[in-house]
Design an enzyme around this catalytic site. Structure first.
Site, short mmCIF file in Angstrom:
data_model
loop_
_atom_site.label_atom_id
_atom_site.label_comp_id
_atom_site.label_asym_id
_atom_site.label_seq_id
_atom_site.Cartn_x
_atom_site.Cartn_y
_atom_site.Cartn_z
N ASP A 172 31.88 -33.71 59.16
CA ASP A 172 33.21 -33.49 58.58
C ASP A 172 33.15 -32.43 57.48
O ASP A 172 34.10 -31.67 57.29
CB ASP A 172 33.77 -34.78 57.95
CG ASP A 172 33.99 -35.88 58.97
OD1 ASP A 172 34.13 -35.57 60.16
OD2 ASP A 172 34.00 -37.06 58.55
N LYS A 208 32.56 -52.16 67.97
CA LYS A 208 33.74 -51.78 68.75
C LYS A 208 33.49 -52.21 70.19
O LYS A 208 32.38 -52.05 70.69
CB LYS A 208 33.99 -50.27 68.66
CG LYS A 208 35.32 -49.82 69.26
CD LYS A 208 35.54 -48.32 69.07
CE LYS A 208 36.88 -47.89 69.63
NZ LYS A 208 37.10 -46.43 69.50
N MET A 238 30.90 -43.99 50.35
CA MET A 238 30.30 -44.23 51.67
C MET A 238 30.13 -42.93 52.43
O MET A 238 30.97 -42.03 52.33
CB MET A 238 31.19 -45.18 52.48
CG MET A 238 30.65 -45.53 53.87
SD MET A 238 31.08 -44.34 55.17
CE MET A 238 32.74 -44.85 55.59
N ASP A 250 37.07 -51.25 57.17
CA ASP A 250 37.98 -50.21 57.65
C ASP A 250 39.34 -50.84 57.92
O ASP A 250 39.48 -51.70 58.80
CB ASP A 250 37.45 -49.58 58.94
CG ASP A 250 36.36 -48.55 58.68
OD1 ASP A 250 36.07 -48.27 57.51
OD2 ASP A 250 35.80 -48.02 59.66
N GLU A 252 36.43 -53.30 61.44
CA GLU A 252 37.64 -52.48 61.48
C GLU A 252 38.75 -53.25 62.18
O GLU A 252 38.52 -53.85 63.24
CB GLU A 252 37.38 -51.16 62.21
CG GLU A 252 38.63 -50.30 62.29
CD GLU A 252 38.40 -48.94 62.92
OE1 GLU A 252 39.24 -48.52 63.75
OE2 GLU A 252 37.38 -48.30 62.59
N ASP A 301 40.67 -46.26 57.63
CA ASP A 301 40.19 -45.48 58.77
C ASP A 301 41.35 -45.36 59.75
O ASP A 301 41.42 -46.08 60.75
CB ASP A 301 38.97 -46.14 59.41
CG ASP A 301 38.33 -45.26 60.48
OD1 ASP A 301 38.88 -44.17 60.75
OD2 ASP A 301 37.30 -45.64 61.03
N HIS A 361 39.31 -52.26 65.86
CA HIS A 361 38.22 -52.60 66.76
C HIS A 361 38.19 -54.10 67.08
O HIS A 361 37.82 -54.49 68.20
CB HIS A 361 36.88 -52.18 66.16
CG HIS A 361 36.74 -50.70 66.03
ND1 HIS A 361 35.62 -50.11 65.49
CD2 HIS A 361 37.57 -49.68 66.36
CE1 HIS A 361 35.77 -48.79 65.50
NE2 HIS A 361 36.95 -48.51 66.02
N GLU A 376 29.04 -51.06 62.28
CA GLU A 376 30.43 -51.19 62.73
C GLU A 376 30.49 -51.43 64.23
O GLU A 376 29.93 -50.67 65.01
CB GLU A 376 31.19 -49.91 62.36
CG GLU A 376 32.65 -49.90 62.77
CD GLU A 376 33.35 -48.63 62.31
OE1 GLU A 376 34.40 -48.30 62.89
OE2 GLU A 376 32.84 -47.95 61.40
N ASP A 389 42.29 -47.25 71.00
CA ASP A 389 42.06 -47.28 69.55
C ASP A 389 43.10 -46.40 68.86
O ASP A 389 43.02 -45.18 68.88
CB ASP A 389 40.64 -46.77 69.26
CG ASP A 389 40.23 -46.96 67.82
OD1 ASP A 389 40.98 -47.60 67.06
OD2 ASP A 389 39.16 -46.46 67.45
#
Length: 396
Positions: free
Chosen positions: A61, A187, A92, A249, A221, A295, A224, A185, A259
């Protein structure tokens, strides 16, 4: 008079956004971007103006993949200046192990050990950057850790490789002398057909098999957990109960959809209410004190100004729900209903808390009126209606 629901770090608010959230240009698989790409320092300035406390990032990013070392240092220096100028922190950092074609078959679970080696190299460089920016938590989302067909590999092999990579990174981090937390995390699917370690419960079990389980926790999350119809509230509660909620999240999601990463509180408002109630500790247990990370991203319909409407909306919704939760848990009728359901006039609970010969004898000697217990209602309809009335603003 200031609006009490406007976010402000000076008021103790700990709201964070990822560069990938407010920087999302609105592209999707069916259309190109609709907003201009905004440089990270400008995103920092916008977040500060909106009332955020911090900003999080994937390695790519901020520093595009393949950037030469000298250019990376220039980018980092420019970003750090923006953080200092606007008073934001980086609590984070995470690593993009899913975008590059090398990860088409996974990163830590790729069948090819050379790919797994590259994933470790990339993760280490990303962690180094996170430490340089002040991050105390490293999140691992296994975006490509899964399969479209189980003919590809035995999942037991994949989990073993995943474990080896996490053990390596934990040991390497400790060897560097850094006091970091790793948050894994989960999902269930997307972008892979089936993801390994699909839920927070899966992750919590996997963590207990690691060499350094003490430094590893979870990053649940909302989207998720909700995608397959599971409860985010229960996932977070399980993580908090074992002291493993290292990061979170926040967003919104319709069950059964792709999602969506919608603005926090914009779907399943009651679920969001009970989640905030748990995080804030208004129901009696200890509160979560870490970063509150959104998020999510603005609708594709929005221009750049609409992105900041989205960011402010996430934070305001959280603060409104926190206030409603506090009022709900102070309501005398709520307290009376809960007290009646938890009442223990015969002091039976201590007997159930520990197995020993005395408690066994006490339990076996208990005379319980099954018919009377079975006939008793619990007034949960009224309790839930009270929660709804606080949500709808009838009670404050």
């Amino acid at each position: 008079m200031p609006d009490p629901y406007d976010p402000s770090p000076s008021a103790g608010d700990r709201f964070t956004f990822g560069l990938w959230t407010v920087g999302n240009p609105g592209a999707d698989p069916f259309g190109s971007q609709v907003r201009p790409s905004v440089p990270p320092p400008d995103l920092v300035a916008g977040l500060a103006k909106a009332g955020a406390w911090g900003v999080n990032l994937h390695d790519n990013d901020l520093v595009p993949f393949g950037t030469p070392a000298a250019e990376q240092e220039r980018i980092l220096a420019e970003f750090q200046k923006a953080l200092a100028d606007h008073g934001l922190v980086v609590p984070m950092a995470t690593t993009n192990l899913f975008s590059h074609p090398i990860f088409r078959d996974g990163a830590f679970t790729a069948s090819n050990p050379e790919v797994r080696a590259f994933a470790l190299q990339k993760a280490m460089r990303s962690i180094e950057m996170g430490v340089q920016l002040g991050a105390g938590t490293i999140v691992f989302w296994g975006g490509r850790e899964g399969v479209e067909t189980d003919a590809a590999r035995d999942c037991r092999d994949a989990l073993g490789w995943y474990r080896e990579c996490m053990n390596f990174l934990c040991a390497w981090t400790k060897n560097q002398g850094w006091d970091l937390k790793f948050a894994l995390e989960a999902k269930p699917n997307e972008p892979r057909g089936d993801m390994y370690l699909a839920t927070t419960g899966h992750m919590l079990h996997f963590i207990e098999t690691l060499d350094h389980a003490e430094m590893c926790g979870v990053n649940p999350e909302v989207a998720h957990e909700n995608m397959p119809g599971l409860s985010m509230v229960h996932a977070v509660g399980q993580a908090m109960e074992v002291g493993k909620l290292f990061h979170i999240d926040l967003n919104a999601q319709r069950i059964g959809r792709y999602d969506q990463d919608l603005r926090f509180g914009s779907e399943d408002l009651k679920g969001a209410f009970f989640l905030v109630r748990m995080l804030e500790g208004t129901c009696g247990h200890a509160a979560y004190t870490g970063p509150l990370h959104f998020d999510a991203h603005a609708y594709r319909t929005e221009d750049v100004e609409g992105v900041w409407d989205f960011a402010r909306g996430c934070m305001r919704s959280y603060k409104i729900l926190a206030a409603r939760a506090k009022a709900f848990d102070a309501d005398t009728e709520v307290l009376d209903i809960l007290a009646a359901n938890h009442a223990d006039a015969r002091n039976i609970a201590p007997t159930l808390a520990d197995f020993n010969s005395n408690n066994l004898a006490t339990l076996e000697a208990l005379e319980l009126d099954v018919d009377a217990l079975a006939s008793k209602g619990h007034r949960y309809e009224r309790l839930d209606q009270l929660a709804m009335e606080y949500l709808m603003g009838v009670r404050t």
